[in-house]
Design a protein around this motif. Sequence first.
Motif, PDB file in Angstrom:
ATOM      1  N   THR A  17      30.852  35.432  37.294  1.00  0.00           N
ATOM      2  CA  THR A  17      29.948  36.237  36.507  1.00  0.00           C
ATOM      3  C   THR A  17      30.164  36.616  34.536  1.00  0.00           C
ATOM      4  O   THR A  17      29.921  37.608  33.964  1.00  0.00           O
ATOM      5  N   THR A  21      35.825  42.751  34.994  1.00  0.00           N
ATOM      6  CA  THR A  21      35.163  43.693  35.803  1.00  0.00           C
ATOM      7  C   THR A  21      34.370  43.763  36.698  1.00  0.00           C
ATOM      8  O   THR A  21      34.325  43.430  38.255  1.00  0.00           O
ATOM      9  N   ARG A  22      33.581  43.011  36.646  1.00  0.00           N
ATOM     10  CA  ARG A  22      32.158  42.156  37.477  1.00  0.00           C
ATOM     11  C   ARG A  22      32.586  41.615  38.619  1.00  0.00           C
ATOM     12  O   ARG A  22      31.932  41.057  39.885  1.00  0.00           O
ATOM     13  N   GLU A  25      34.761  43.533  40.808  1.00  0.00           N
ATOM     14  CA  GLU A  25      34.179  44.285  41.825  1.00  0.00           C
ATOM     15  C   GLU A  25      33.467  43.229  43.069  1.00  0.00           C
ATOM     16  O   GLU A  25      33.225  43.639  44.208  1.00  0.00           O
ATOM     17  N   ARG A  26      32.710  42.136  42.674  1.00  0.00           N
ATOM     18  CA  ARG A  26      32.618  41.355  43.287  1.00  0.00           C
ATOM     19  C   ARG A  26      33.172  40.730  44.442  1.00  0.00           C
ATOM     20  O   ARG A  26      32.660  40.916  45.737  1.00  0.00           O
ATOM     21  N   HIS A  28      35.392  42.944  45.602  1.00  0.00           N
ATOM     22  CA  HIS A  28      35.748  43.910  46.749  1.00  0.00           C
ATOM     23  C   HIS A  28      37.758  45.078  46.248  1.00  0.00           C
ATOM     24  O   HIS A  28      38.052  44.984  47.229  1.00  0.00           O
ATOM     25  N   ALA A  30      40.164  46.020  43.281  1.00  0.00           N
ATOM     26  CA  ALA A  30      40.513  47.163  42.156  1.00  0.00           C
ATOM     27  C   ALA A  30      40.950  46.160  40.263  1.00  0.00           C
ATOM     28  O   ALA A  30      41.429  45.113  40.919  1.00  0.00           O
ATOM     29  N   LEU A  31      40.360  46.708  39.032  1.00  0.00           N
ATOM     30  CA  LEU A  31      39.662  46.193  38.371  1.00  0.00           C
ATOM     31  C   LEU A  31      42.024  45.863  37.684  1.00  0.00           C
ATOM     32  O   LEU A  31      42.145  44.284  37.313  1.00  0.00           O
TER      33      LEU A  31
END
Length: 304
Positions: A17, A21-22, A25-26, A28, A30-31
């Motif tokens: 990605t 961040t992404r 997210e992918r 699952h 937390a940043l």
Amino acid sequence: MRLDLTTLNLVLAIEQTRSITRGAEREHLALAAASKRLSDLESRLGVQLFERRARGVEPTEACRALVRHIRSLNASLHALESEVVEFARGIKGHLRLVANASAISECLPPDLVAFSQAHPQIRISLEDLTSAEVQTAVAEGRADVGVFTPPLLDSRLQTWPYRSGRLAVLVPQGHALGEREALPFVDLLDYDLIGLHAGASVQELMREQALTHGRTLKARLQVRGFDAIAQLVEAGLGVAVLPEGPARRLAQVFRVQVLRLDEPWAQRQYLLGVAAQERLPLVVQRFTDSLLQCAGTHPEQEPS
């Protein structure tokens, strides 16, 4: 040094990605948790995995080397799972198959039926990709088996000749070319050509052949699906080149005519490919044996 799969898959997600961040997210996460995992891993390995940029991150050479091992590890884990579940009750395996549109339309269906009838407890998922995408998906472990047309672009694959097919020309009924049973490809270059999306093997082959004649394709319309091509040809928006089997079936539904493409390259070979490895998982071995037997190719033949 202990490396957990969650962190390794996070690295893979960030590399794909180009964003922490992404990637978080992918996976699952937390940043903050993802950033700490990445920082801890870099400290543990003693290398920087990503260069931070204004619009994301860029993998370093160390990261690219790690990603290759992560993909290989994921493929091995899937192979392990596939082989172990052979001993379980119920569904005995899941095979991920990828193939180009021509193979799906021209030769795969009856062979998939034969395999499914012989192995009802093995579930098959099938995805339509371009030939180049098929090879990458299999080589990187995102699919178990691929069916595609040459050229072979990835040396990480071992392949067998599977089936052959032929390309044909589709024109509207009443078209000027329809009076001929066969024609060379150069005769199509004066007309608008309706084709598949960019990257499809037929489309790339036509583009290369046009260049050999010092011409360019008049590729006015590019769509997904042979039925969409046939509808546009029927409407008089152009002519098309597509596999002969699907073309003849479509001619029974739409007001189109099938002509023979008089070119040596119109005859095509489909390849069956798997990731190169010493021993195939049992499910993959059974599937490749079945398809090669259906095609009349000896399964014990040395792969290329």
